[in-house]
Design an enzyme around this catalytic site. Sequence first.
Site, PDB file in Angstrom:
ATOM      1  CG  PHE A 251      34.663  29.407  31.577  1.00 22.11           C
ATOM      2  CD1 PHE A 251      34.763  28.015  31.155  1.00 22.11           C
ATOM      3  CD2 PHE A 251      34.127  29.688  32.655  1.00 22.11           C
ATOM      4  CE1 PHE A 251      34.381  27.006  32.035  1.00 22.11           C
ATOM      5  CE2 PHE A 251      33.756  28.531  33.494  1.00 22.11           C
ATOM      6  CZ  PHE A 251      33.932  27.351  33.070  1.00 22.11           C
TER       7      PHE A 251
ATOM      8  CB  THR B  87      27.170  36.273  39.352  1.00 23.90           C
ATOM      9  OG1 THR B  87      28.033  35.715  40.503  1.00 23.90           O
ATOM     10  CG2 THR B  87      27.342  37.750  39.692  1.00 23.90           C
ATOM     11  CG  ASP B  88      26.750  32.512  43.483  1.00 24.61           C
ATOM     12  OD1 ASP B  88      27.667  33.230  43.070  1.00 24.61           O
ATOM     13  OD2 ASP B  88      27.137  31.466  43.909  1.00 24.61           O
ATOM     14  CD  GLU B  89      31.147  36.226  42.991  1.00 29.00           C
ATOM     15  OE1 GLU B  89      31.888  37.478  43.388  1.00 29.00           O
ATOM     16  OE2 GLU B  89      31.846  35.352  42.347  1.00 29.00           O
TER      17      GLU B  89
ATOM     18  CE1 TYR C 188      31.446  39.688  37.721  1.00 27.56           C
ATOM     19  CE2 TYR C 188      31.605  38.454  39.874  1.00 27.56           C
ATOM     20  CZ  TYR C 188      31.264  38.305  38.268  1.00 27.56           C
ATOM     21  OH  TYR C 188      30.644  37.619  37.835  1.00 27.56           O
TER      22      TYR C 188
ATOM     23  CE  LYS D 130      27.415  39.653  35.826  1.00 32.32           C
ATOM     24  NZ  LYS D 130      27.306  39.630  34.319  1.00 32.32           N
TER      25      LYS D 130
ATOM     26  N   GLY E 284      37.344  42.244  51.444  1.00 31.06           N
ATOM     27  CA  GLY E 284      35.972  42.086  51.357  1.00 31.06           C
ATOM     28  C   GLY E 284      35.404  40.695  50.996  1.00 31.06           C
TER      29      GLY E 284
END
Length: 330
Positions: A11, A121-123, A145, A149, A270
Amino acid sequence: MKLLVTGGCGFIGSAFVRLALSRGAEVVNLDKLTYAGNPENVADVADDEGYRFVHADIADAEAVAAAVKGVDAIVNFAAESHVDRSILDPTEFINTDVVGTAVLLEAARTAGVGRFVQVSTDEVYGSIPHGAFRETDPISPSSPYSASKAGGDLQVLAWHRTFGLDAVITRGSNTFGPRQYPEKLIPLFVTNALDGLQLPVYGDGMQVRDWIYVDDHCEGIWTAMTLGEAGEVYNVGGGHEEPNMEITRRILALTGRDESLIRHVADRLGHDRRYALDTTRLRSLGWEPQRSFDEAIAATVEWYRDRRAWWEPIKSGEYRRYYEEQYGAR
Ligand code: NAD
Ligand code: TYD
């Protein structure tokens, strides 16, 4: 400038490939073509003189060593990217997002590549009830995930500190736009709504995400790549916060459906409640998002409405098995 872009059939990677070619860069796109990798996403540039495709895994050291020859920078988009799949099976997340990143870093170091850009990522910061994360905040990932990261990010920082590799990390917020695989919230809900199917909202739907349009995210990565300081992290957030229920209602309105399609289902394990990014650092380099959320979400819905030929084949086949496993028991 010659770039090795990994994950360029996905993407965001495919949008970045288009941006880089439009800026005159040569692009080698290395992609494993997992379920999320789609050659259609780069079909419009496949014959460009400055574009070459390599079908390979970023964790394959030999293939990566061959692909990095002569490149000025590596931009690493390749990842397993979906939280729900990481909850079903984290194995490939660790292989690609952690090990694959380390293989790329080692290839960059060995070949003397001038700059490494890790698209993160902000995650990795975890959930924040108030305020916004800054780049100096500690990371505290919640899902397999985001932990993978975060593992990738830490490898990048280690290669910078230990070996002096010139590397920057971008941490983007929730991204949306054309060509997003219909497992993520916006493309899943848009394509379901277009087909009159239910929209499975996790829990109370009051989780908040900070949304950014894909081209604004790519411009942020380009800015960090060209102007960022080695060893630094750059948050790339759209600054548009919205709870999932609001996003859901917008999609219903834009597709001409009513709230009877909303189905509240069991919450994600979570599940992070809220993400928000402070983007002062990237803005100081001259970047800011260009598209308003209202305009971008309308254009995105329009794209999916007009491109059934892109998403209908995806939503059959392997996707059906995933969908049953993910939503069947909820
Ligand atoms: P995506 O899932 O659409 O695409 C991932 C691409 O990587 C696919 O083309 C896939 O074939 C390829 N790939 C996967 N494993 C590979 C491997 N081992 N070797 C080579 N190629 C491989 O992902 P996306 O949404 O475009 O995200 C791209 C990057 O941006 C990811 O690193 C993700 O963590 C990060 N990111 C995404 C978002 C978001 O909202 N989508 C937000 C912030 C950051
Ligand atoms: P998602 O697009 O998977 O991105 P992320 O988990 O990386 O933020 O999900 C965005 C939000 O939407 C998240 O709070 C989970 C929620 N969500 C649903 O409520 N239902 C769904 O079917 C999906 C895919 C997501």
